[in-house]
Scaffold this motif. Sequence first.
Motif, PDB file in Angstrom:
ATOM      1  N   ALA A 121       0.848  -1.200   0.000  1.00 42.57           N
ATOM      2  CA  ALA A 121       0.000   0.000   0.000  1.00 42.57           C
ATOM      3  C   ALA A 121       0.882   1.248   0.000  1.00 42.57           C
ATOM      4  O   ALA A 121       0.622   2.214  -0.730  1.00 42.57           O
ATOM      5  CB  ALA A 121      -0.925  -0.002   1.215  1.00 42.57           C
ATOM      6  N   ALA A 122       1.948   1.232   0.792  1.00 39.21           N
ATOM      7  CA  ALA A 122       2.852   2.390   0.848  1.00 39.21           C
ATOM      8  C   ALA A 122       3.468   2.644  -0.528  1.00 39.21           C
ATOM      9  O   ALA A 122       3.495   3.772  -1.021  1.00 39.21           O
ATOM     10  CB  ALA A 122       3.945   2.155   1.888  1.00 39.21           C
ATOM     11  N   ARG A 123       3.936   1.578  -1.168  1.00 35.89           N
ATOM     12  CA  ARG A 123       4.531   1.751  -2.511  1.00 35.89           C
ATOM     13  C   ARG A 123       3.477   2.227  -3.508  1.00 35.89           C
ATOM     14  O   ARG A 123       3.796   2.895  -4.479  1.00 35.89           O
ATOM     15  CB  ARG A 123       5.160   0.442  -2.978  1.00 35.89           C
ATOM     16  CG  ARG A 123       6.397   0.074  -2.167  1.00 35.89           C
ATOM     17  CD  ARG A 123       7.603  -0.111  -3.058  1.00 35.89           C
ATOM     18  NE  ARG A 123       8.828  -0.144  -2.276  1.00 35.89           N
ATOM     19  CZ  ARG A 123       9.796  -1.046  -2.418  1.00 35.89           C
ATOM     20  NH1 ARG A 123       9.672  -2.001  -3.329  1.00 35.89           N
ATOM     21  NH2 ARG A 123      10.897  -0.972  -1.691  1.00 35.89           N
ATOM     22  N   GLY A 124       2.208   1.891  -3.226  1.00 38.22           N
ATOM     23  CA  GLY A 124       1.120   2.296  -4.107  1.00 38.22           C
ATOM     24  C   GLY A 124       0.890   3.802  -4.132  1.00 38.22           C
ATOM     25  O   GLY A 124       0.163   4.311  -4.984  1.00 38.22           O
ATOM     26  N   LEU A 125       1.518   4.524  -3.214  1.00 35.77           N
ATOM     27  CA  LEU A 125       1.357   5.983  -3.171  1.00 35.77           C
ATOM     28  C   LEU A 125       2.441   6.692  -3.977  1.00 35.77           C
ATOM     29  O   LEU A 125       2.487   7.917  -4.048  1.00 35.77           O
ATOM     30  CB  LEU A 125       1.412   6.472  -1.715  1.00 35.77           C
ATOM     31  CG  LEU A 125       0.329   5.892  -0.806  1.00 35.77           C
ATOM     32  CD1 LEU A 125       0.668   6.123   0.656  1.00 35.77           C
ATOM     33  CD2 LEU A 125      -1.014   6.515  -1.144  1.00 35.77           C
ATOM     34  N   GLY A 126       3.327   5.894  -4.585  1.00 31.11           N
ATOM     35  CA  GLY A 126       4.495   6.460  -5.271  1.00 31.11           C
ATOM     36  C   GLY A 126       4.167   7.300  -6.492  1.00 31.11           C
ATOM     37  O   GLY A 126       5.039   7.981  -7.021  1.00 31.11           O
ATOM     38  N   ASP A 127       2.915   7.270  -6.951  1.00 29.17           N
ATOM     39  CA  ASP A 127       2.579   8.102  -8.112  1.00 29.17           C
ATOM     40  C   ASP A 127       2.530   9.581  -7.757  1.00 29.17           C
ATOM     41  O   ASP A 127       2.776  10.430  -8.598  1.00 29.17           O
ATOM     42  CB  ASP A 127       1.244   7.655  -8.740  1.00 29.17           C
ATOM     43  CG  ASP A 127       0.119   7.632  -7.708  1.00 29.17           C
ATOM     44  OD1 ASP A 127       0.412   7.610  -6.497  1.00 29.17           O
ATOM     45  OD2 ASP A 127      -1.059   7.659  -8.114  1.00 29.17           O
ATOM     46  N   CYS A 128       2.226   9.919  -6.489  1.00 30.43           N
ATOM     47  CA  CYS A 128       2.132  11.350  -6.179  1.00 30.43           C
ATOM     48  C   CYS A 128       3.252  11.854  -5.273  1.00 30.43           C
ATOM     49  O   CYS A 128       3.423  13.065  -5.136  1.00 30.43           O
ATOM     50  CB  CYS A 128       0.762  11.729  -5.646  1.00 30.43           C
ATOM     51  SG  CYS A 128       0.176  10.728  -4.309  1.00 30.43           S
ATOM     52  N   ILE A 129       4.009  10.972  -4.664  1.00 32.82           N
ATOM     53  CA  ILE A 129       5.117  11.418  -3.819  1.00 32.82           C
ATOM     54  C   ILE A 129       6.189  10.324  -3.870  1.00 32.82           C
ATOM     55  O   ILE A 129       5.873   9.160  -4.101  1.00 32.82           O
ATOM     56  CB  ILE A 129       4.626  11.695  -2.369  1.00 32.82           C
ATOM     57  CG1 ILE A 129       5.644  12.520  -1.585  1.00 32.82           C
ATOM     58  CG2 ILE A 129       4.252  10.403  -1.641  1.00 32.82           C
ATOM     59  CD1 ILE A 129       5.042  13.270  -0.396  1.00 32.82           C
ATOM     60  N   THR A 130       7.441  10.695  -3.700  1.00 38.76           N
ATOM     61  CA  THR A 130       8.507   9.689  -3.695  1.00 38.76           C
ATOM     62  C   THR A 130       8.476   8.988  -2.339  1.00 38.76           C
ATOM     63  O   THR A 130       8.616   9.640  -1.301  1.00 38.76           O
ATOM     64  CB  THR A 130       9.868  10.354  -3.954  1.00 38.76           C
ATOM     65  OG1 THR A 130       9.808  10.981  -5.243  1.00 38.76           O
ATOM     66  CG2 THR A 130      10.996   9.328  -3.940  1.00 38.76           C
ATOM     67  N   VAL A 131       8.268   7.678  -2.362  1.00 38.89           N
ATOM     68  CA  VAL A 131       8.070   6.921  -1.116  1.00 38.89           C
ATOM     69  C   VAL A 131       9.273   6.034  -0.832  1.00 38.89           C
ATOM     70  O   VAL A 131       9.787   5.362  -1.726  1.00 38.89           O
ATOM     71  CB  VAL A 131       6.804   6.027  -1.229  1.00 38.89           C
ATOM     72  CG1 VAL A 131       6.683   5.108  -0.025  1.00 38.89           C
ATOM     73  CG2 VAL A 131       5.553   6.887  -1.364  1.00 38.89           C
ATOM     74  N   LYS A 132       9.731   6.048   0.406  1.00 39.38           N
ATOM     75  CA  LYS A 132      10.689   5.053   0.892  1.00 39.38           C
ATOM     76  C   LYS A 132       9.965   4.201   1.917  1.00 39.38           C
ATOM     77  O   LYS A 132       9.340   4.741   2.848  1.00 39.38           O
ATOM     78  CB  LYS A 132      11.882   5.743   1.557  1.00 39.38           C
ATOM     79  CG  LYS A 132      12.841   6.347   0.552  1.00 39.38           C
ATOM     80  CD  LYS A 132      13.762   5.280  -0.020  1.00 39.38           C
ATOM     81  CE  LYS A 132      14.794   5.899  -0.939  1.00 39.38           C
ATOM     82  NZ  LYS A 132      15.688   4.887  -1.523  1.00 39.38           N
ATOM     83  N   THR A 133      10.018   2.899   1.763  1.00 43.34           N
ATOM     84  CA  THR A 133       9.298   2.019   2.686  1.00 43.34           C
ATOM     85  C   THR A 133      10.255   1.419   3.721  1.00 43.34           C
ATOM     86  O   THR A 133      11.394   1.095   3.413  1.00 43.34           O
ATOM     87  CB  THR A 133       8.634   0.855   1.931  1.00 43.34           C
ATOM     88  OG1 THR A 133       9.633   0.212   1.140  1.00 43.34           O
ATOM     89  CG2 THR A 133       7.508   1.336   1.049  1.00 43.34           C
ATOM     90  N   THR A 134       9.756   1.286   4.934  1.00 38.61           N
ATOM     91  CA  THR A 134      10.547   0.686   6.011  1.00 38.61           C
ATOM     92  C   THR A 134       9.732  -0.417   6.681  1.00 38.61           C
ATOM     93  O   THR A 134       8.589  -0.182   7.093  1.00 38.61           O
ATOM     94  CB  THR A 134      10.927   1.768   7.045  1.00 38.61           C
ATOM     95  OG1 THR A 134      11.667   2.791   6.385  1.00 38.61           O
ATOM     96  CG2 THR A 134      11.794   1.167   8.151  1.00 38.61           C
ATOM     97  N   PHE A 135      10.358  -1.576   6.805  1.00 38.59           N
ATOM     98  CA  PHE A 135       9.708  -2.716   7.474  1.00 38.59           C
ATOM     99  C   PHE A 135       9.893  -2.584   8.985  1.00 38.59           C
ATOM    100  O   PHE A 135      11.011  -2.573   9.489  1.00 38.59           O
ATOM    101  CB  PHE A 135      10.324  -4.021   6.973  1.00 38.59           C
ATOM    102  CG  PHE A 135       9.917  -5.223   7.780  1.00 38.59           C
ATOM    103  CD1 PHE A 135       8.580  -5.614   7.864  1.00 38.59           C
ATOM    104  CD2 PHE A 135      10.868  -5.978   8.456  1.00 38.59           C
ATOM    105  CE1 PHE A 135       8.203  -6.730   8.618  1.00 38.59           C
ATOM    106  CE2 PHE A 135      10.501  -7.099   9.199  1.00 38.59           C
ATOM    107  CZ  PHE A 135       9.170  -7.464   9.279  1.00 38.59           C
ATOM    108  N   LEU A 136       8.773  -2.456   9.708  1.00 37.75           N
ATOM    109  CA  LEU A 136       8.809  -2.306  11.169  1.00 37.75           C
ATOM    110  C   LEU A 136       8.043  -3.464  11.817  1.00 37.75           C
ATOM    111  O   LEU A 136       7.133  -3.262  12.611  1.00 37.75           O
ATOM    112  CB  LEU A 136       8.230  -0.928  11.545  1.00 37.75           C
ATOM    113  CG  LEU A 136       8.125  -0.529  13.017  1.00 37.75           C
ATOM    114  CD1 LEU A 136       9.466  -0.594  13.740  1.00 37.75           C
ATOM    115  CD2 LEU A 136       7.520   0.867  13.165  1.00 37.75           C
ATOM    116  N   GLY A 137       8.425  -4.679  11.454  1.00 40.96           N
ATOM    117  CA  GLY A 137       7.774  -5.852  12.062  1.00 40.96           C
ATOM    118  C   GLY A 137       7.969  -5.863  13.571  1.00 40.96           C
ATOM    119  O   GLY A 137       7.073  -6.256  14.326  1.00 40.96           O
TER     120      GLY A 137
END
Length: 407
Positions: A155-171
């Motif tokens: 879902a976070a990567r799915g927002l990459g069309d409007c803003i540059t997203v970096k994802t972090t795994f916080l298990g």
Amino acid sequence: MTAYDAVWLNANLATLREGETPYGAIRDGAIAAREGRIAWVGARGDWNGKAAIEHDARGAWITPGLVDCHTHLVYAGNRADEFEQRLKGKSYADIAREGGGINSTVRATRAASEEDLVTLARRRLAQWLAEGATVLEIKSGYGLDTAGETKMLRAARGLGDCITVKTTFLGAHALPPEYNGRPDDYISLVCDQMLPAVAPLADAVDAFCENIAFTVKQTARVFAEARKLGLPVKLHADQLSDSGGAQLAAQFGALSADHLEYTSEAGAEALARQGTVAALLPGAFYFLREKQVPPLGALRRHRVPIAIATDHNPGSSPLTSPLLAMNMACTLFRLTPEEALAGMTRNGARALGMQATHGTLGVGKSADLALWEIESPAELAYVAGANPNVGVFRNGHSARGQQTRNE
Ligand code: DI6
Ligand code: FE
């Protein structure tokens, strides 16, 4: 003659380049982009290039697009009811014991579809875009099982069309209810199953190292596994007690150590040695009514780069405004407005390992620009609640169909 795709004229530039004028300022400057990158920056008088599009900035200040390096933007539900209960006298511990707190967000997030999560996050994201943000880090951590964490990161990567997203795994954010009393078993699940499964969707790995979350030893297990997978780490460190989180982050060469209210002088020194960024999160400090502020003197003395972020999350920091986070960094932590702006641009980018491409207005960097109707850059941290943004460009293109004001 070199041709440029676009130039912004009639602008003051706060380049945020280090070791120059305050804010790296160039009054009456010009900035030009080619193929999404900054290709020329300087004084208007020195500009004699040709550009396909000429933007008249009408005296606006241009800064790098804001970089919010620590958010938990993707989740379902909210915790306004808990806010209400707390103000009627219930303690955070009571609420958690009754199944509320992080676990109420975990239940709501597990029940939501990936599409729901994208829709909810996109609605929140509108405010970051309105305030000139072009880069956002988003953590998982409300799924706490492989399917839930995967869904959040997608879902976070799915927002990459409007803003540059970096994802972090916080298990390693909280212990899910099904592992009650078995934290080491949960950490084994994180290391042996979750991490390998989510690695392709994560740009970094984070953990919550705190007496109410995971120990230094458990966190170190997660970080060792991240290292094997070639993923950089970050850490929620020393937020509520000095658990040696800053030293642990430094030991693993973390990109950033975040919160740091209880970090010692030795912790600050360790961060400096490794070039680990101190990411300060005044929103959580404010919302939780914390008393101890991060050791700004030690961080400055040891020249630790300081980032500022919203830490947006439904529990400890429902803050949705990067500008207000900058204001709070000044009023609550005593940063200067210049440090606050550097924290939300240059050092925010560094906290994400993006210093080569983002965070300053320099040739070769992404043409991520925010335009502001202000008289001086200090106003960005000063306006407590107003939004003087009049334009935002990502990779040289308008990020919200608006070029400069009145256009
Ligand atoms: N630090 C916090 O304060 C929280 N998570 C974290 O890593 C709280 C998140 C929540 O309550 O939902
Ligand atoms: Fe956080």
